[in-house]
Design an enzyme around this catalytic site. Structure first.
Site, PDB file in Angstrom:
ATOM      1  N   ASP A  47       0.847  -1.198   0.000  1.00  0.00           N
ATOM      2  CA  ASP A  47       0.000   0.000   0.000  1.00  0.00           C
ATOM      3  C   ASP A  47       0.880   1.246   0.000  1.00  0.00           C
ATOM      4  OD1 ASP A  47      -2.953   1.027   0.685  1.00  0.00           O
ATOM      5  OD2 ASP A  47      -1.505   2.243   1.799  1.00  0.00           O
ATOM      6  N   HIS A  60      -7.291   9.694  -2.077  1.00  0.00           N
ATOM      7  CA  HIS A  60      -6.659   9.607  -0.751  1.00  0.00           C
ATOM      8  C   HIS A  60      -7.508  10.280   0.331  1.00  0.00           C
ATOM      9  CE1 HIS A  60      -2.334   9.192   0.995  1.00  0.00           C
ATOM     10  NE2 HIS A  60      -3.224   9.001   1.943  1.00  0.00           N
ATOM     11  N   LYS A  77      -2.480   5.898  -4.356  1.00  0.00           N
ATOM     12  CA  LYS A  77      -3.574   6.841  -4.041  1.00  0.00           C
ATOM     13  C   LYS A  77      -3.304   8.195  -4.655  1.00  0.00           C
ATOM     14  CE  LYS A  77      -3.540   4.707   0.549  1.00  0.00           C
ATOM     15  NZ  LYS A  77      -2.111   4.599   0.875  1.00  0.00           N
ATOM     16  N   TYR A 110       3.242   9.749  -0.589  1.00  0.00           N
ATOM     17  CA  TYR A 110       4.337   9.190   0.208  1.00  0.00           C
ATOM     18  C   TYR A 110       5.691   9.396  -0.468  1.00  0.00           C
ATOM     19  CZ  TYR A 110       0.474   6.575   2.428  1.00  0.00           C
ATOM     20  OH  TYR A 110      -0.704   6.196   3.038  1.00  0.00           O
TER      21      TYR A 110
HETATM   22  P1  NDP Z   1       0.702   1.501  11.935  1.00  0.00           P
HETATM   23  O1  NDP Z   1      -0.458   1.367  12.850  1.00  0.00           O
HETATM   24  O2  NDP Z   1       0.961   0.443  10.915  1.00  0.00           O
HETATM   25  O3  NDP Z   1       1.984   1.658  12.878  1.00  0.00           O
HETATM   26  C1  NDP Z   1       3.262   1.864  12.359  1.00  0.00           C
HETATM   27  C2  NDP Z   1       4.176   2.251  13.538  1.00  0.00           C
HETATM   28  O4  NDP Z   1       4.227   1.191  14.491  1.00  0.00           O
HETATM   29  C3  NDP Z   1       5.581   2.540  13.113  1.00  0.00           C
HETATM   30  O5  NDP Z   1       6.068   3.557  13.969  1.00  0.00           O
HETATM   31  C4  NDP Z   1       6.312   1.226  13.391  1.00  0.00           C
HETATM   32  O6  NDP Z   1       7.657   1.506  13.706  1.00  0.00           O
HETATM   33  C5  NDP Z   1       5.560   0.676  14.589  1.00  0.00           C
HETATM   34  N1  NDP Z   1       5.430  -0.796  14.579  1.00  0.00           N
HETATM   35  C6  NDP Z   1       5.148  -1.595  13.531  1.00  0.00           C
HETATM   36  N2  NDP Z   1       5.056  -2.881  13.903  1.00  0.00           N
HETATM   37  C7  NDP Z   1       5.277  -2.902  15.236  1.00  0.00           C
HETATM   38  C8  NDP Z   1       5.321  -3.945  16.193  1.00  0.00           C
HETATM   39  N3  NDP Z   1       5.099  -5.208  15.821  1.00  0.00           N
HETATM   40  N4  NDP Z   1       5.576  -3.614  17.481  1.00  0.00           N
HETATM   41  C9  NDP Z   1       5.785  -2.333  17.838  1.00  0.00           C
HETATM   42  N5  NDP Z   1       5.754  -1.300  16.974  1.00  0.00           N
HETATM   43  C10 NDP Z   1       5.509  -1.582  15.675  1.00  0.00           C
HETATM   44  O7  NDP Z   1       0.626   2.953  11.271  1.00  0.00           O
HETATM   45  P2  NDP Z   1       0.662   3.565   9.814  1.00  0.00           P
HETATM   46  O8  NDP Z   1       0.191   4.956   9.983  1.00  0.00           O
HETATM   47  O9  NDP Z   1       1.954   3.346   9.139  1.00  0.00           O
HETATM   48  O10 NDP Z   1      -0.485   2.762   9.013  1.00  0.00           O
HETATM   49  C11 NDP Z   1      -0.233   1.629   8.210  1.00  0.00           C
HETATM   50  C12 NDP Z   1      -0.424   1.959   6.749  1.00  0.00           C
HETATM   51  O11 NDP Z   1      -1.728   2.489   6.507  1.00  0.00           O
HETATM   52  C13 NDP Z   1       0.513   3.074   6.228  1.00  0.00           C
HETATM   53  O12 NDP Z   1       1.833   2.641   6.054  1.00  0.00           O
HETATM   54  C14 NDP Z   1      -0.209   3.433   4.964  1.00  0.00           C
HETATM   55  O13 NDP Z   1       0.034   2.469   3.959  1.00  0.00           O
HETATM   56  C15 NDP Z   1      -1.670   3.391   5.423  1.00  0.00           C
HETATM   57  N6  NDP Z   1      -2.158   4.722   5.843  1.00  0.00           N
HETATM   58  C16 NDP Z   1      -3.108   5.334   5.073  1.00  0.00           C
HETATM   59  C17 NDP Z   1      -3.603   6.567   5.397  1.00  0.00           C
HETATM   60  C18 NDP Z   1      -4.649   7.188   4.539  1.00  0.00           C
HETATM   61  O14 NDP Z   1      -4.958   8.377   4.733  1.00  0.00           O
HETATM   62  N7  NDP Z   1      -5.231   6.460   3.613  1.00  0.00           N
HETATM   63  C19 NDP Z   1      -3.118   7.318   6.572  1.00  0.00           C
HETATM   64  C20 NDP Z   1      -2.130   6.591   7.347  1.00  0.00           C
HETATM   65  C21 NDP Z   1      -1.701   5.335   6.991  1.00  0.00           C
HETATM   66  P3  NDP Z   1       8.911   0.936  12.863  1.00  0.00           P
HETATM   67  O15 NDP Z   1       8.681   1.233  11.415  1.00  0.00           O
HETATM   68  O16 NDP Z   1      10.064   1.697  13.458  1.00  0.00           O
HETATM   69  O17 NDP Z   1       8.964  -0.537  13.167  1.00  0.00           O
END
Ligand code: NDP
Length: 282
Positions: free
Chosen positions: A45, A108, A75, A50
Site C-alpha cells: 500500500d 486519498h 492513491k 508518500y
Molecule cells: P501503523 O499502525 O501500521 O503503525 C506503524 C508504527 O508502528 C511505526 O512507527 C512502526 O515503527 C511501529 N510498529 C510496527 N510494527 C510494530 C510492532 N510489531 N511492534 C511495535 N511497533 C511496531 O501505522 P501507519 O500509519 O503506518 O499505518 C499503516 C499503513 O496504513 C501506512 O503505512 C499506509 O500504507 C496506510 N495509511 C493510510 C492513510 C490514509 O490516509 N489512507 C493514513 C495513514 C496510513 P517501525 O517502522 O520503526 O517498526
C-alpha cells in the site's frame, strides 16, 4: 503462510494482509519492501503523497516474481483532484511504479472544503481509469458516510474499498457500516494505532492469554472483524511478527474487550476527513 483473500464487488479479490509504506523514506523504500517481500508480503500500500512509489516498483521488479503475485495500491495526491490531473498523475504513478496496471487506485482524501466540494467528478475520473484498464479497481479513502452516499448517488458506481482510520481507539463503526452498506470492503489504516497498542494493559493481558504480542493480537482483531490491514515497519523482526497472525484466534470475549477500548473522535491518530484540507505543493 497463505494469506486469505477477500472478494470485491467488481469481481476481483485482495489479500487481507499487506504492507504499508507511509513514512518509509524514499531512499530506503526499495530495501524495506524487498525485505517485506522476503518475509512473504505480496500486497503493498503506497500513495503519490508518500513519495516512494519508485522504491516500491523497484523492489517488485527486483524480486523476480511474476507481477500477478502482487497486489499494488496507490492513491491520488490531494493536489490532483481535477479530472485531467487524475488522469495525468495516474499515468505518472504507473511510470514511477514501472507497472502497466495497478490493482487499486484510491482517492486519498475527500477534501470536502476544497475544489468547491466536488469530489464527485474526481470519483468519476477514477472509475474511468478502470474502464480504460490502467487500474483493476477504484476505491476511496477517508470517506465518511455522507461522502460515500453522495458519490454513489451521483455516479451510480460504488467504490470497492474504503480505506479509513480504524484501530482499537477509533473503531469507526459508522464509516465501516456505510462502507458495507455500499458493498465496499474496509481497509483499516494505522491498524496498531502507530504503536500505541504495544503498551495497552487490556491488549497486553489478552496477548498473555493467547501467547502472542500486542501487535499480533490487534491485527488479529481487525482480521476477525473482516477488515484488511497493512501494518508498516522498517524492522524485519516486526515485519515477521506482524505477518504471523493467521494461526490463532481471539475468543468473542477477548474481541469484545478490545471493542470496548474505543474512544471515538478522541482516539484518532490522524485528522478528521471532514476538515482535513492539506494540499501539498505539486
Ligand atoms: P501503523 O499502525 O501500521 O503503525 C506503524 C508504527 O508502528 C511505526 O512507527 C512502526 O515503527 C511501529 N510498529 C510496527 N510494527 C510494530 C510492532 N510489531 N511492534 C511495535 N511497533 C511496531 O501505522 P501507519 O500509519 O503506518 O499505518 C499503516 C499503513 O496504513 C501506512 O503505512 C499506509 O500504507 C496506510 N495509511 C493510510 C492513510 C490514509 O490516509 N489512507 C493514513 C495513514 C496510513 P517501525 O517502522 O520503526 O517498526
Amino acid at each position: 503462510m497463505s494469506i486469505p483473500r477477500l472478494d470485491l464487488h467488481d469481481g476481483t479479490s485482495i489479500p487481507q494482509l499487506g504492507f504499508g509504506v507511509f513514512l518509509v523514506p524514499p531512499a530506503d523504500t526499495q530495501q524495506v519492501v524487498e525485505e517485506a517481500i522476503e518475509v512473504g508480503y505480496r500486497h503493498i500500500d503506497t500513495a503519490q503523497m508518500y513519495g516512494n512509489e519508485e522504491g516500491v516498483g523497484a523492489a517488485i521488479a527486483a524480486s523476480g516474481l511474476p507481477r500477478d503475485d502482487f497486489y499494488v495500491t496507490t492513491k491520488l495526491n490531494n493536489s490532483f483532484h481535477r479530472p485531467d490531473d487524475v488522469r495525468r498523475s495516474f499515468d505518472e504513478s504507473l511510470a514511477r511504479l514501472g507497472l502497466e496496471q495497478v490493482d487499486l487506485f484510491l482517492i486519498h482524501w475527500p477534501l470536502p472544503t476544497r475544489y468547491d466540494g466536488d469530489y464527485v467528478s474526481t470519483w468519476r475520473a477514477m472509475t474511468e481509469l478502470v474502464d480504460a484498464g490502467g487500474t483493476r479497481s477504484a476505491g476511496v479513502s477517508n470517506f465518511h458516510p455522507d461522502h460515500l452516499d453522495r458519490i454513489v448517488t451521483e455516479t451510480g458506481v460504488a467504490p470497492v474499498i474504503n480505506q479509513i482510520e480504524v484501530h482499537p481507539y477509533l473503531t469507526n463503526e459508522a464509516a465501516r457500516a456505510a462502507s458495507h452498506r455500499h458493498g465496499a470492503v474496509v481497509e483499516a489504516w494505522s491498524p496498531i494505532a502507530r504503536g500505541r497498542v504495544v503498551d495497552d494493559a487490556v491488549i497486553g493481558r489478552i496477548a498473555g492469554e493467547v501467547g502472542r504480542t500486542p501487535s499480533q493480537v490487534t491485527l488479529r482483531w481487525h482480521l476477525q472483524r473482516g477488515d484488511i490491514v497493512f501494518p508498516k515497519s522498517v524492522h524485519r523482526a516486526r515485519m515477521e511478527e506482524n505477518f504471523e497472525v493467521f494461526d490463532f484466534e481471539l475468543s468473542p470475549a477477548q474481541a469484545a474487550a478490545i471493542d470496548a477500548l474505543d474512544e471515538g473522535e478522541a482516539g484518532r491518530v490522524g485528522p478528521n476527513p471532514d476538515v482535513f484540507d492539506r494540499i501539498p505543493e505539486a
